[in-house]
Motif scaffolding. Structure first.
Motif, PDB file in Angstrom:
ATOM      1  N   GLY A 150      39.630   7.540  25.648  1.00  0.00           N
ATOM      2  CA  GLY A 150      39.784   6.492  26.646  1.00  0.00           C
ATOM      3  C   GLY A 150      39.243   6.772  28.155  1.00  0.00           C
ATOM      4  O   GLY A 150      39.485   6.105  28.988  1.00  0.00           O
ATOM      5  N   ARG A 151      38.588   8.045  28.326  1.00  0.00           N
ATOM      6  CA  ARG A 151      38.265   8.645  29.684  1.00  0.00           C
ATOM      7  C   ARG A 151      36.692   8.320  29.619  1.00  0.00           C
ATOM      8  O   ARG A 151      36.011   8.566  28.588  1.00  0.00           O
ATOM      9  N   ASP A 152      36.232   8.329  31.008  1.00  0.00           N
ATOM     10  CA  ASP A 152      34.957   8.303  31.397  1.00  0.00           C
ATOM     11  C   ASP A 152      34.335   9.769  30.812  1.00  0.00           C
ATOM     12  O   ASP A 152      35.020  10.887  31.110  1.00  0.00           O
ATOM     13  N   ARG A 153      33.168   9.682  30.255  1.00  0.00           N
ATOM     14  CA  ARG A 153      32.833  11.145  29.677  1.00  0.00           C
ATOM     15  C   ARG A 153      31.190  10.952  29.938  1.00  0.00           C
ATOM     16  O   ARG A 153      30.378  10.028  30.009  1.00  0.00           O
ATOM     17  N   GLU A 154      30.471  12.049  29.985  1.00  0.00           N
ATOM     18  CA  GLU A 154      29.324  12.319  30.423  1.00  0.00           C
ATOM     19  C   GLU A 154      28.438  12.437  29.025  1.00  0.00           C
ATOM     20  O   GLU A 154      27.252  12.384  29.045  1.00  0.00           O
ATOM     21  N   HIS A 155      29.060  12.974  27.953  1.00  0.00           N
ATOM     22  CA  HIS A 155      28.321  13.266  26.752  1.00  0.00           C
ATOM     23  C   HIS A 155      29.205  12.436  25.593  1.00  0.00           C
ATOM     24  O   HIS A 155      30.211  12.084  25.749  1.00  0.00           O
ATOM     25  N   ASP A 156      28.190  12.646  24.430  1.00  0.00           N
ATOM     26  CA  ASP A 156      28.927  11.939  23.279  1.00  0.00           C
ATOM     27  C   ASP A 156      29.329  13.164  22.111  1.00  0.00           C
ATOM     28  O   ASP A 156      29.643  13.019  21.096  1.00  0.00           O
ATOM     29  N   LEU A 157      29.381  14.472  22.581  1.00  0.00           N
ATOM     30  CA  LEU A 157      29.304  15.297  21.573  1.00  0.00           C
ATOM     31  C   LEU A 157      30.068  16.609  22.476  1.00  0.00           C
ATOM     32  O   LEU A 157      29.575  16.975  23.510  1.00  0.00           O
ATOM     33  N   TYR A 158      31.072  17.134  21.918  1.00  0.00           N
ATOM     34  CA  TYR A 158      31.913  18.208  22.388  1.00  0.00           C
ATOM     35  C   TYR A 158      32.298  19.399  21.476  1.00  0.00           C
ATOM     36  O   TYR A 158      32.875  19.107  20.354  1.00  0.00           O
ATOM     37  N   ASN A 159      32.079  20.703  21.762  1.00  0.00           N
ATOM     38  CA  ASN A 159      32.468  21.754  20.982  1.00  0.00           C
ATOM     39  C   ASN A 159      34.178  21.675  21.321  1.00  0.00           C
ATOM     40  O   ASN A 159      34.545  21.386  22.375  1.00  0.00           O
ATOM     41  N   ILE A 160      34.920  21.859  20.113  1.00  0.00           N
ATOM     42  CA  ILE A 160      36.259  21.889  20.030  1.00  0.00           C
ATOM     43  C   ILE A 160      36.699  23.365  19.703  1.00  0.00           C
ATOM     44  O   ILE A 160      36.675  23.551  18.363  1.00  0.00           O
ATOM     45  N   GLY A 161      36.968  24.294  20.609  1.00  0.00           N
ATOM     46  CA  GLY A 161      37.514  25.663  20.179  1.00  0.00           C
ATOM     47  C   GLY A 161      38.110  26.387  21.104  1.00  0.00           C
ATOM     48  O   GLY A 161      38.324  25.820  22.470  1.00  0.00           O
ATOM     49  N   SER A 162      38.398  27.767  20.968  1.00  0.00           N
ATOM     50  CA  SER A 162      39.011  28.629  21.877  1.00  0.00           C
ATOM     51  C   SER A 162      38.081  29.291  22.924  1.00  0.00           C
ATOM     52  O   SER A 162      38.535  29.841  23.962  1.00  0.00           O
ATOM     53  N   GLY A 163      36.793  29.375  22.113  1.00  0.00           N
ATOM     54  CA  GLY A 163      35.651  30.063  23.105  1.00  0.00           C
ATOM     55  C   GLY A 163      35.746  31.595  22.881  1.00  0.00           C
ATOM     56  O   GLY A 163      35.186  32.357  23.599  1.00  0.00           O
ATOM     57  N   ARG A 164      36.588  32.070  22.016  1.00  0.00           N
ATOM     58  CA  ARG A 164      36.739  33.593  21.690  1.00  0.00           C
ATOM     59  C   ARG A 164      36.545  33.713  20.106  1.00  0.00           C
ATOM     60  O   ARG A 164      37.037  32.809  19.229  1.00  0.00           O
ATOM     61  N   GLY A 165      36.083  34.845  19.860  1.00  0.00           N
ATOM     62  CA  GLY A 165      35.859  35.243  18.356  1.00  0.00           C
ATOM     63  C   GLY A 165      36.815  36.156  17.753  1.00  0.00           C
ATOM     64  O   GLY A 165      37.180  37.115  18.788  1.00  0.00           O
ATOM     65  N   TYR A 166      37.152  36.124  16.575  1.00  0.00           N
ATOM     66  CA  TYR A 166      37.810  37.315  15.877  1.00  0.00           C
ATOM     67  C   TYR A 166      37.365  37.450  14.487  1.00  0.00           C
ATOM     68  O   TYR A 166      36.903  36.338  13.968  1.00  0.00           O
ATOM     69  N   SER A 167      37.148  38.757  14.191  1.00  0.00           N
ATOM     70  CA  SER A 167      36.699  39.094  12.831  1.00  0.00           C
ATOM     71  C   SER A 167      37.621  38.953  11.812  1.00  0.00           C
ATOM     72  O   SER A 167      38.919  38.841  12.355  1.00  0.00           O
ATOM     73  N   VAL A 168      37.269  38.910  10.726  1.00  0.00           N
ATOM     74  CA  VAL A 168      38.115  38.641   9.745  1.00  0.00           C
ATOM     75  C   VAL A 168      39.328  40.002   9.668  1.00  0.00           C
ATOM     76  O   VAL A 168      40.374  39.856   9.482  1.00  0.00           O
ATOM     77  N   ASN A 169      38.673  41.075   9.977  1.00  0.00           N
ATOM     78  CA  ASN A 169      39.623  42.292   9.963  1.00  0.00           C
ATOM     79  C   ASN A 169      40.558  42.289  11.169  1.00  0.00           C
ATOM     80  O   ASN A 169      41.712  42.640  10.983  1.00  0.00           O
ATOM     81  N   GLU A 170      40.194  41.531  12.461  1.00  0.00           N
ATOM     82  CA  GLU A 170      41.251  41.536  13.381  1.00  0.00           C
ATOM     83  C   GLU A 170      42.411  40.545  12.800  1.00  0.00           C
ATOM     84  O   GLU A 170      43.505  40.384  13.306  1.00  0.00           O
ATOM     85  N   VAL A 171      41.780  39.339  12.258  1.00  0.00           N
ATOM     86  CA  VAL A 171      42.775  38.315  11.597  1.00  0.00           C
ATOM     87  C   VAL A 171      43.866  38.982  10.878  1.00  0.00           C
ATOM     88  O   VAL A 171      44.999  38.926  10.916  1.00  0.00           O
ATOM     89  N   PHE A 172      43.346  39.784   9.950  1.00  0.00           N
ATOM     90  CA  PHE A 172      44.079  40.629   8.859  1.00  0.00           C
ATOM     91  C   PHE A 172      45.180  41.674   9.691  1.00  0.00           C
ATOM     92  O   PHE A 172      46.367  41.739   9.402  1.00  0.00           O
ATOM     93  N   GLU A 173      44.694  42.211  10.739  1.00  0.00           N
ATOM     94  CA  GLU A 173      45.601  42.794  11.725  1.00  0.00           C
ATOM     95  C   GLU A 173      46.606  42.003  12.409  1.00  0.00           C
ATOM     96  O   GLU A 173      47.684  42.629  12.253  1.00  0.00           O
ATOM     97  N   SER A 174      46.400  40.911  12.700  1.00  0.00           N
ATOM     98  CA  SER A 174      47.457  39.801  13.098  1.00  0.00           C
ATOM     99  C   SER A 174      48.507  39.599  12.194  1.00  0.00           C
ATOM    100  O   SER A 174      49.511  39.328  12.450  1.00  0.00           O
ATOM    101  N   LEU A 175      47.893  39.283  10.957  1.00  0.00           N
ATOM    102  CA  LEU A 175      48.890  39.095   9.867  1.00  0.00           C
ATOM    103  C   LEU A 175      49.749  40.171   9.412  1.00  0.00           C
ATOM    104  O   LEU A 175      50.997  39.919   9.249  1.00  0.00           O
ATOM    105  N   ARG A 176      49.181  41.203   9.617  1.00  0.00           N
ATOM    106  CA  ARG A 176      50.130  42.531   9.554  1.00  0.00           C
ATOM    107  C   ARG A 176      50.986  42.531  10.398  1.00  0.00           C
ATOM    108  O   ARG A 176      52.469  42.792  10.270  1.00  0.00           O
TER     109      ARG A 176
END
Length: 308
Positions: free
Chosen positions: A226-252
């Motif tokens: 419902g807001r005015d916008r300049e584009h019709d396409l937007y990335n939706i993400g955190s802007g930060r990457g994690y490797s699979v190994n880093e995710v597994f470390e978080s799970l541990r």
């Protein structure tokens, strides 16, 4: 406020979207099969529940009638099933979305919002991060199908005046994500940990993805509505990457369990690194909310434990 219809309202992202739209004061209708006989996944009251088949043009025609906004957050395939049978994605996701766009256009829908993919659509270009003006070069049927739908959105805007916005969502995770589906590293790995199974790792663990907690992703999406916008396409993400190994470390760290890992070859269509540049979104709508990885993993783990 708007009369909103969420297609795929009983799904992972869709159910959270229903709750967020209701919280924002919109009049919300929830379209899904609602299979399984249980209660809807969303928690909000006052939602119009529409039990229907996405593959039924009659059901879609009826559902979109009188809506200001339509949110298309349903997929009949995931990356694995689309790769196993690319024609299934074409015959169901792509073709039926075109019918949904025809229905929406004929019904005079004001705005169409589409859940695209940021994890698969850019392809293996070797960049540190990907912005919306980078080329989309998907190598998986799932990403190819999403990009095709984005192009059809341009067609319906040009030919029929149907306004639309696409959200290229990175790798969402969190509560209500079905761990038995073949999509989502975090819920699948957590299910294996909870069940005492060996945790599967595709590749050597160096693959990097942009993980975003589901409520953060949904809040980014509803901030655009419902807001005015300049584009019709937007990335939706955190802007930060994690490797699979880093995710597994978080799970541990979160579970306190030193689980075993079984390595398997990564599919040829898997990209080594996908991190989304969200500068376009920040410039228009401000800094997105962020839940730390460990906190999001903990919420997901606690839900799995309760349902185990």
């Amino acid at each position: 406020m708007a009369r909103a219809l969420v297609i795929g309202a009983n799904g992972f992202i869709g159910s959270h979207l229903v709750d967020a739209l209701v919280a924002d004061g919109h009049e919300v209708a929830a379209f899904d099969r609602f299979s399984g006989g249980g209660e809807p996944s969303f928690s909000s009251s006052g939602v119009e529940v529409i039990r229907g088949e996405f593959l039924s043009r009659t059901d879609l025609d009826s559902a979109v009638r009188g809506r200001d906004h339509v949110f298309h957050f349903l997929s009949t395939t995931n990356p694995a099933t689309a790769e196993a049978d690319p024609t299934l994605d074409i015959r169901t996701n792509v073709a039926q979305t075109v019918e949904l766009l025809e229905s929406s256009s004929a019904a005079g829908v004001g705005h169409f919002y589409f859940a695209s993919t940021g994890g698969a659509i850019y392809g293996p270009q070797g960049k540190a991060s990907y912005a919306e003006n980078d080329r989309a070069l998907p190598v998986s049927p799932y990403g190819i199908g999403k990009l095709t739908i984005e192009h059809y959105l341009h067609y319906f805007r040009t030919m029929h005046g149907l306004d639309s916005t696409s959200f290229r969502i990175s790798n969402p995770y969190g509560t209500r994500q079905h761990p038995h589906k073949k999509q989502g590293l975090i819920p699948i790995a957590l299910r294996q940990v909870v069940n005492g199974e060996t945790t599967v790792r595709l590749g050597d663990g160096s693959m990097v993805r942009d993980y975003i907690y589901v409520t953060d992703a949904v809040r980014m999406i509803t901030n655009v509505v419902g807001r005015d916008r300049e584009h019709d396409l937007y990335n939706i993400g955190s802007g930060r990457g994690y490797s699979v190994n880093e995710v597994f470390e978080s799970l541990r760290r979160v579970t306190g369990i030193d689980f075993a890992i079984e390595d398997r070859p990564a599919p040829a269509t898997f990209v080594d690194r996908v991190v989304l540049d969200v500068a376009r979104y920040v410039a228009e709508f401000g800094e997105p909310p962020t839940i730390a990885l460990d906190d999001g993993v903990r919420a997901t783990y606690e839900e799995l434990e309760r349902s185990a």
